[in-house]
Design an enzyme around this catalytic site. Sequence first.
Site, mmCIF file in Angstrom:
data_model
loop_
_atom_site.group_PDB
_atom_site.id
_atom_site.type_symbol
_atom_site.label_atom_id
_atom_site.label_comp_id
_atom_site.label_asym_id
_atom_site.label_seq_id
_atom_site.Cartn_x
_atom_site.Cartn_y
_atom_site.Cartn_z
ATOM 1 N N ASP A 141 27.419 -61.750 -4.908
ATOM 2 C CA ASP A 141 27.099 -61.989 -6.133
ATOM 3 C C ASP A 141 27.741 -61.094 -7.071
ATOM 4 O O ASP A 141 27.060 -60.380 -7.869
ATOM 5 C CB ASP A 141 25.576 -61.907 -6.626
ATOM 6 N N ASN A 167 14.968 -76.633 -5.811
ATOM 7 C CA ASN A 167 14.698 -75.154 -5.559
ATOM 8 C C ASN A 167 15.051 -74.440 -6.833
ATOM 9 O O ASN A 167 14.415 -73.646 -7.377
ATOM 10 C CB ASN A 167 15.518 -74.821 -4.727
ATOM 11 N N GLU A 218 22.579 -72.405 -9.399
ATOM 12 C CA GLU A 218 22.411 -71.268 -9.616
ATOM 13 C C GLU A 218 23.463 -70.390 -9.788
ATOM 14 O O GLU A 218 24.559 -70.856 -10.119
ATOM 15 C CB GLU A 218 21.413 -70.432 -8.384
ATOM 16 N N HIS A 253 28.723 -67.683 -6.452
ATOM 17 C CA HIS A 253 28.341 -66.884 -7.378
ATOM 18 C C HIS A 253 29.183 -66.113 -8.048
ATOM 19 O O HIS A 253 29.183 -64.806 -7.858
ATOM 20 C CB HIS A 253 27.242 -66.024 -6.951
ATOM 21 N N ARG A 290 29.152 -61.372 3.241
ATOM 22 C CA ARG A 290 29.776 -61.994 1.951
ATOM 23 C C ARG A 290 30.313 -61.089 1.148
ATOM 24 O O ARG A 290 29.712 -59.914 0.523
ATOM 25 C CB ARG A 290 28.522 -62.428 1.060
ATOM 26 N N HIS A 314 54.357 -77.687 -3.046
ATOM 27 C CA HIS A 314 54.825 -78.349 -2.082
ATOM 28 C C HIS A 314 53.775 -79.739 -1.835
ATOM 29 O O HIS A 314 52.905 -79.701 -2.362
ATOM 30 C CB HIS A 314 54.485 -77.619 -0.526
ATOM 31 N N ASP A 357 48.822 -76.053 -4.047
ATOM 32 C CA ASP A 357 50.037 -76.199 -3.807
ATOM 33 C C ASP A 357 51.000 -75.858 -4.446
ATOM 34 O O ASP A 357 52.160 -75.826 -4.224
ATOM 35 C CB ASP A 357 50.171 -77.858 -3.929
ATOM 36 N N HIS A 388 67.132 -75.502 -8.825
ATOM 37 C CA HIS A 388 66.555 -76.613 -9.246
ATOM 38 C C HIS A 388 67.492 -77.833 -9.401
ATOM 39 O O HIS A 388 68.577 -77.688 -10.277
ATOM 40 C CB HIS A 388 65.874 -76.262 -10.741
#
Length: 489
Positions: free
Chosen positions: A59, A199, A236, A300, A334, A376, A392, A469
Amino acid sequence: MTRHLSRRTLLRGGVGVAATGLVLPTAARAAHATPPPVRTDAEIYGAPTTNPLVWQRADPFVTPPTGGRYFFTASVPEYDRLIVRASPTIEGLGTAAETVIWRRPAAGRMGGHIWAPELHRIDGRWYVYFAAGDSDNVFRIRMYVMESTAADPREVSGWSAPRQIVTPWDSFALDATTFAHGGQRYLVWAQSEPEISSNSNLYIARMTSPFTITGRPARIATPTKSWEVQGFRVNEGPAVLTRNGRIFVTFSASATDARYCMGLLTADARADLLDPATWSKNPDPVFTTNEQTNQYGPGHNSFTVAEDGETDVLVYHARDYRDIVGDPLYDPNRHASAQRLYWHEDGTPLFGVPVGAGGPIVRLSPADAPSTVVRHYAYVLRVDRDVRELADTQFRFVPGLAGEDTVSIRSVNFPDRYWRVDGASLRIDPVEDGDAYAAQASFRRVRGLANRNAVSLELSDRPGVYVRHAGGGLTVDGPAGSRSTFWLG
């Protein structure tokens, strides 16, 4: 032999010339023995990506820079205290000292689980919002807030005693966050409303002070979609970001294991935020478990801005494994992570995927088509505009597989794949042993041929040949100015 570089050098773009992260083009190297400095990582990359940022902190909440420092707080695995860290950089929060500003009492009210603190600077004072249970029922969770007049929230003596935030229902309530908009301060939180079979839902209300809401709260989200009701029916962990004429509220859904994910609410910034009809929910989650990057149950979150003062940064927690022994709520692993948040042309946020460990992440845009990005698609590298599949288009420069002064370019969402020259085109292909693959997947990252603040990519085994390019794709050929130059962003 591949040369191993320090993490600091790598994070500075460090391949070739360590001070700049760049080498000069072949024809110019002899003429420039001491190259001038180039942009810093913060200018090039927008935000560092350190994953995890802080171990075993769920969190996570990171403030905007305040007084030259970021402040961090989060839930600790023991659920017994409130902590604060500080650092002039986001990355520095990972090793910053931790100050305990409050501990739960040994018994009674607030003697149970302590969850999800947030730090907010309001009218020159600090406020920490958190949720707490009682010692005789750790899940009798209610919302509380403390105030400090100290300039530094790590000053323990500055904090007042906690005060409960009262809502119309004396029920499970948590994850309070606050924001100001249009001259009015609001509170957004999660609560179990009686007679609703969930909940927790999300609510918003006006505030008359940092401690008090006023009027009837508006319920703006209820878990109804399939991805919101896995294990538990949960909405939440709201986090608010105001951009582009809209107010975005991210939230987390489902159980706290690998099914945990993030959703998104959007409201017009000119609308009545207390009208539930103002808020629309994305039909799909925006941030989910990604097996390729080994990140499970991301959620979170909070938002901050990078050291440049402009680039938005997403802070969240996730695990690096799927399988959990026992109740996932008591699994300590976590970890808090941070990565850059991107924006689509239509003004909506692009979250991508929770990234794996490594240094800064970049997107590359050809200098002759700066509104496009390299991506890609079916493992072929191409150049496109209007790409919503953010991951990507994200890559990492890493030490070159061919060694010496080379770099390789790794896909973010397929970390086992690298840019590889295949004839006259380029692909991302799984790494292979052998000199042939190493040469095909290594480049010299040099100062941009058309602009020194950009980069060009010279083939490691063919001096004077560059990535170019060409008509919506990438090819290799001799230098071609802006077509052989790429902006990093």
